[in-house]
Design an enzyme around this catalytic site. Structure first.
Site, mmCIF file in Angstrom:
data_model
loop_
_atom_site.group_PDB
_atom_site.id
_atom_site.type_symbol
_atom_site.label_atom_id
_atom_site.label_comp_id
_atom_site.label_asym_id
_atom_site.label_seq_id
_atom_site.Cartn_x
_atom_site.Cartn_y
_atom_site.Cartn_z
ATOM 1 N NE ARG A 242 -4.081 -1.055 0.231
ATOM 2 C CZ ARG A 242 -4.968 -1.602 -0.788
ATOM 3 N NH1 ARG A 242 -3.685 -2.379 -1.554
ATOM 4 N NH2 ARG A 242 -5.791 -2.309 -0.425
ATOM 5 C CD GLU A 271 -2.390 3.628 -4.987
ATOM 6 O OE1 GLU A 271 -1.345 2.747 -4.819
ATOM 7 O OE2 GLU A 271 -2.930 2.848 -4.968
ATOM 8 C CG HIS A 289 -3.312 -0.691 -6.942
ATOM 9 N ND1 HIS A 289 -3.175 0.329 -6.001
ATOM 10 C CD2 HIS A 289 -2.944 -2.165 -6.551
ATOM 11 C CE1 HIS A 289 -3.825 -0.518 -4.858
ATOM 12 N NE2 HIS A 289 -3.425 -2.048 -5.578
HETATM 13 C C1 8YV Z 1 -7.352 -3.750 -5.940
HETATM 14 C C2 8YV Z 1 -5.931 -4.470 -3.533
HETATM 15 O O1 8YV Z 1 -6.788 -4.240 -7.446
HETATM 16 O O2 8YV Z 1 -6.619 -6.563 -3.049
HETATM 17 C C3 8YV Z 1 -6.115 -5.291 -2.649
HETATM 18 O O3 8YV Z 1 -5.995 -5.111 -1.460
HETATM 19 O O4 8YV Z 1 -4.716 -3.454 -3.646
HETATM 20 C C4 8YV Z 1 -5.785 -4.566 -5.843
HETATM 21 O O5 8YV Z 1 -6.096 -6.073 -5.708
HETATM 22 C C5 8YV Z 1 -7.266 -3.014 -5.479
HETATM 23 O O6 8YV Z 1 -6.966 -2.456 -4.385
HETATM 24 C C6 8YV Z 1 -8.478 -1.947 -6.305
HETATM 25 O O7 8YV Z 1 -9.772 -2.927 -5.184
#
Ligand code: 8YV
Length: 328
Positions: A242, A271, A289
């Site tokens: 993150r 972001e 991402h």
């Molecule tokens: C998602 C992610 O695509 O699952 C997670 O925690 O970071 C990604 O797989 C993103 O968060 C959007 O939902």
């Protein structure tokens, strides 16, 4: 008499087939244009809705919960859930769910790929080639860091971290060390070929450090100037966890001054904005991402989020609950 279907909101565009499936159970308001709603907009669209399908971007906190008393479940289409205030949701009697497991291997693939691209300078050398600068071979041209046989460090050893460890240990003969809030049991350590070390040992010994820990106030800037200073100058850092776990401003300085060799970043503080300094340093691989982004995995994530809504609103039991709501 037919019973009215519960109303739900899908906060972002998702697979039309999943919307169709949700319509069998619910009165669905979808966001087919994929508009980004302000928190006020989200709250007003959520009036009278029993459920919401969120992505990792929509904040479900005390304010939204107070404004939306009919809400009973928020189903995140993400494994990470730092957009949820779990304590507030529990207190208000709102179920929270996420999408574990279905994205583990895909995300581990990407983490490993980004680490390799970073170590072997793939983005930097591609930019050079595209710019027409490749005129001849040279013995040290874009010489990168060894991956096989090197030391892979993993910070955060959940399912995805373990997947990356297995790839490194079993596929690339890497020595794998990790640090985590809690140590894995011995059998799991053996299965993923990983040895537990302190955070300081991890920083000092890793040739390639990969971050896979969840974001929380306690992991904010877990990697800042002081931690970067402990890393080898030849080391790489990969963040697929993150934004906010790394102090991106401190990282940009460390990259520019070659205090570490390179970084691979899929997530950023603030972001989709990113620290402009990161765009000007050559030794960084930047991706938007996308670690879980394969169509089968995104489909599985959307399906699981939908199934959580269906299961919870029809039977009262979610499939992958994050909390046990008490407040209703
Ligand atoms: C998602 C992610 O695509 O699952 C997670 O925690 O970071 C990604 O797989 C993103 O968060 C959007 O939902």
């Amino acid at each position: 008499m037919t019973q009215r279907k519960p109303a739900i909101l899908v906060a972002r565009a998702i697979f039309p087939s999943v919307i169709e499936r949700l319509r069998e159970h619910f009165d669905v308001t979808s966001n087919d244009d994929d508009a980004i709603w302000s928190p006020d907009d989200l709250a007003s669209r959520l009036q009278g809705k029993a459920g919401i399908l969120t992505t990792g971007a929509e904040r479900v906190g005390a304010e939204l919960l107070a404004a939306c008393p009919d809400l009973r479940i928020a189903a995140n289409m993400a494994v990470g859930y730092n957009n949820f205030d779990l304590a507030a949701m529990t207190e208000r009697g709102v179920q929270a769910t996420n999408t574990p497991d279905v994205l583990t291997e895909t995300t581990a693939d990407f983490g490993f790929a980004l680490m390799m691209a970073t170590a072997r300078r793939m983005a930097e050398s591609e930019h050079y080639l595209r710019a027409g600068l490749w005129k001849r071979w040279r013995y040290d041209m874009f010489a990168g860091a060894e991956v096989h046989g090197s030391t892979l460090g993993i910070l955060g050893m959940g399912r995805i971290g373990q997947g990356i460890a297995r790839r490194g240990a079993l596929g690339f003969g890497m020595k794998v060390i990790y640090h985590n809030r809690s140590r894995l049991d011995a059998a799991t350590e053996v299965a993923c070929g990983a040895t537990y070390v302190s955070k300081a040992e991890l920083l000092q010994q890793a040739d390639h450090l990969v971050l896979v820990l969840p974001y929380s106030p306690s992991s904010h800037h877990a990697i800042g100037a002081a931690e970067l200073a402990q890393m080898k100058p030849t080391a790489t850092l990969t963040n697929i966890a993150r934004g906010g776990i790394v102090d991106d401003a401190a990282l940009a300085v460390a990259l520019r001054e070659r205090r570490i060799a390179a970084a691979g970043l899929d997530v950023f503080e603030g972001e989709p904005q990113l620290n402009p300094e990161l765009l000007t340093v050559p030794n960084v691989v930047l991706t938007p991402h996308i670690a879980s982004a394969t169509l089968p995995t995104r489909q599985a994530m959307a399906d699981l989020a939908a199934d959580n809504l269906i299961a919870f609103l029809t039977t009262g039991r979610a499939l992958t609950p994050l909390n046990t709501p008490t407040g209703r």
